[in-house]
Design a protein around this motif. Sequence first.
Motif, short mmCIF file in Angstrom:
data_model
loop_
_atom_site.label_atom_id
_atom_site.label_comp_id
_atom_site.label_asym_id
_atom_site.label_seq_id
_atom_site.Cartn_x
_atom_site.Cartn_y
_atom_site.Cartn_z
N GLN A 141 -13.84 11.08 -26.33
CA GLN A 141 -15.02 10.46 -25.73
C GLN A 141 -14.65 9.70 -24.46
OE1 GLN A 141 -16.73 7.97 -28.76
NE2 GLN A 141 -17.95 9.62 -29.62
N TYR A 170 -14.06 -0.62 -32.16
CA TYR A 170 -15.08 0.34 -31.79
C TYR A 170 -15.86 0.79 -33.02
CZ TYR A 170 -17.34 4.59 -30.18
OH TYR A 170 -18.27 5.54 -29.89
N ASP A 176 -21.56 3.79 -33.87
CA ASP A 176 -22.97 3.59 -33.52
C ASP A 176 -23.12 2.73 -32.26
OD1 ASP A 176 -21.95 1.41 -34.96
OD2 ASP A 176 -23.95 0.80 -35.64
N GLN A 177 -22.02 2.21 -31.75
CA GLN A 177 -22.01 1.38 -30.55
C GLN A 177 -21.97 2.27 -29.31
OE1 GLN A 177 -18.27 -0.66 -30.08
NE2 GLN A 177 -19.20 -2.37 -29.01
N ASP A 178 -22.60 1.83 -28.25
CA ASP A 178 -22.58 2.54 -26.98
C ASP A 178 -21.15 2.53 -26.43
OD1 ASP A 178 -23.66 3.77 -24.63
OD2 ASP A 178 -23.61 1.81 -23.64
N LEU A 179 -20.66 3.68 -25.98
CA LEU A 179 -19.29 3.78 -25.48
C LEU A 179 -19.07 2.88 -24.27
CD1 LEU A 179 -16.54 5.17 -25.79
CD2 LEU A 179 -17.36 6.94 -24.22
N GLU A 180 -20.06 2.76 -23.42
CA GLU A 180 -19.94 1.91 -22.24
C GLU A 180 -19.74 0.45 -22.63
OE1 GLU A 180 -22.26 1.81 -18.00
OE2 GLU A 180 -22.80 3.38 -19.43
N THR A 181 -20.41 0.01 -23.68
CA THR A 181 -20.24 -1.36 -24.17
C THR A 181 -18.81 -1.58 -24.65
OG1 THR A 181 -22.56 -1.40 -24.86
CG2 THR A 181 -21.11 -3.05 -25.83
N PHE A 222 -15.80 10.63 -20.70
CA PHE A 222 -16.52 9.61 -19.94
C PHE A 222 -15.92 9.44 -18.54
CE2 PHE A 222 -17.84 5.28 -18.80
CZ PHE A 222 -19.18 5.34 -19.12
#
Length: 76
Positions: A6, A27, A30-35, A10
Amino acid sequence: MDLNQQLIDFGCGPEFVEIALSYAQFYHPDQDLETFIEYVEETHAKVEEAEAFKAMDQEIIDASGLFEAFENEEKE
């Protein structure tokens, strides 16, 4: 898809991927990768800053020659 892939997809470079994977325990899928990327950037910056301060504290500065050099400049 795993976190490593991922991050690569990205657009993260290999060095950042390696750093980010050391924070993988924080990590959540369910969390946004950008966050997560922002979290890694901020947290790792704090770690690097603390390491830099620690390294500066361990440096020994020998100022004995500085005063002698200053005196020699004034005599000239």
